[in-house]
Scaffold this motif. Structure first.
Motif, PDB file in Angstrom:
ATOM      1  N   SER A  95       0.815  -1.206   0.000  1.00 44.31           N
ATOM      2  CA  SER A  95       0.000   0.000   0.000  1.00 44.31           C
ATOM      3  C   SER A  95       0.856   1.267   0.000  1.00 44.31           C
ATOM      4  CB  SER A  95      -0.916  -0.003   1.228  1.00 44.31           C
ATOM      5  OG  SER A  95      -1.765   1.130   1.235  1.00 44.31           O
TER       6      SER A  95
ATOM      7  N   GLU B 201       1.992   0.389  -6.818  1.00 40.52           N
ATOM      8  CA  GLU B 201       0.554   0.609  -6.802  1.00 40.52           C
ATOM      9  C   GLU B 201       0.172   1.688  -7.824  1.00 40.52           C
ATOM     10  OE1 GLU B 201      -2.284   0.911  -2.954  1.00 40.52           O
ATOM     11  OE2 GLU B 201      -0.923   2.581  -3.238  1.00 40.52           O
TER      12      GLU B 201
ATOM     13  N   SER C 105      -4.245  -3.405  -2.900  1.00 36.79           N
ATOM     14  CA  SER C 105      -3.243  -2.956  -1.938  1.00 36.79           C
ATOM     15  C   SER C 105      -3.198  -3.884  -0.738  1.00 36.79           C
ATOM     16  CB  SER C 105      -3.576  -1.535  -1.460  1.00 36.79           C
ATOM     17  OG  SER C 105      -3.696  -0.667  -2.569  1.00 36.79           O
TER      18      SER C 105
ATOM     19  N   THR D 244      -4.209   1.992   2.597  1.00 35.75           N
ATOM     20  CA  THR D 244      -5.366   1.279   2.060  1.00 35.75           C
ATOM     21  C   THR D 244      -5.069  -0.212   2.083  1.00 35.75           C
ATOM     22  OG1 THR D 244      -5.919   3.122   0.604  1.00 35.75           O
ATOM     23  CG2 THR D 244      -6.835   0.968   0.021  1.00 35.75           C
ATOM     24  N   ALA D 245      -6.060  -1.010   2.384  1.00 40.68           N
ATOM     25  CA  ALA D 245      -5.823  -2.455   2.433  1.00 40.68           C
ATOM     26  C   ALA D 245      -6.992  -3.226   1.857  1.00 40.68           C
ATOM     27  CB  ALA D 245      -5.557  -2.906   3.861  1.00 40.68           C
TER      28      ALA D 245
END
Length: 254
Positions: free
Chosen positions: A146, A151, A163, A217-218
């Motif tokens: 992330s 990304e 992410s 962000t995950a």
């Protein structure tokens, strides 16, 4: 809370040498990043790992890394971006080939170790990896740390990207992982890892070493399969997440 994926780096044995408790981890995670002959893995290990994942409905991705088994892919090998693209394409293609034989779909690519860390900061390396992924059949996705160049490069190229954060790794204020050379790089206590993960999922803020929490962000949470406490941590995380009503599911279809 929304759902989340649990992933682990698996299939990291080689020949008669086994790394980690893959079968036990595959009972707990929802996605498996399978080593494909660079830092670890060989055709037989790939096939066995793919079969275990398929039997459990676990999604599968390629986990290419530097061709450095002695260093387990955790040392940067100086390479031009074009050579990195060739390496990622070759390793990913190898897993896709074995997966075709096993009747399993490979859905994404997650770079391993030093390669992933380099792609986090170097746009040329990130773009090389994305180009290799985009060239594969089946519109593979990228699983990226992330907040990194990888990304962003995938997003700019129109390549599907998801992410990830790490349950068992400490973070720097930059959003990068604490280097493994430091004693505080790993989180070994499953309870501490679970507490941190649940707090992050509630707030979106990741605690860091030497600074205030940062926003990340995950879509997926990684538990390294080669650590001694991997199975205990994965089991506790799964139990704690489901107890909070959080659905566990692959970030991409299997």
């Amino acid at each position: 809370m929304p759902g989340i994926d649990l992933n682990s780096d698996l299939g990291e044995g080689y020949g008669p040498w086994a790394m980690g408790a893959d079968a036990a981890m595959l009972d707990l995670v929802t996605s498996a990043n399978v080593a494909c002959g660079g830092h670890a893995g060989d055709p037989d290990t790939m096939r066995a790992t793919l079969a275990l994942a398929a039997a459990r409905g676990v999604a599968v991705g390629a986990h290419p890394g530097y061709a450095d088994p002695l260093g387990f892919g955790r040392r940067v090998i100086p390479m031009e971006p074009a050579a990195i693209a060739n390496m990622v394409a070759a390793q990913t293609g190898a897993l896709i080939g074995v997966a075709a034989l096993a009747g399993v779909r490979v859905g994404y690519v997650k770079p391993h170790g030093a390669l992933a860390n380099l792609a986090a900061d170097r746009r040329d390396v990130a773009e090389a990896i994305v180009a290799a992924v985009a060239a594969q059949p089946g519109r593979l996705a990228v699983l990226a740390i992330s907040g990194t160049e990888l990304e962003q490069a995938a997003r700019a190229a129109g390549t599907p990207v998801f992410s990830e954060i790490f349950a068992d790794r400490a973070y720097l204020p930059t959003g990068r992982l604490v280097p493994r050379s430091r004693p505080d790089a790993m989180i070994h206590d499953p309870e501490a890892a679970a507490d941190r993960l649940l707090a992050f999922l509630d707030s979106g803020l990741m605690p860091v070493v030497g600074g205030p929490p940062i926003a990340l962000t995950a879509h997926s949470v990684c538990i390294h399969g080669d650590s001694p406490e991997a199975v205990a941590m994965a089991r506790l995380l799964r139990n704690r997440l489901t107890a909070q009503g959080i659905t566990l599911a692959p970030f991409i279809g299997g």
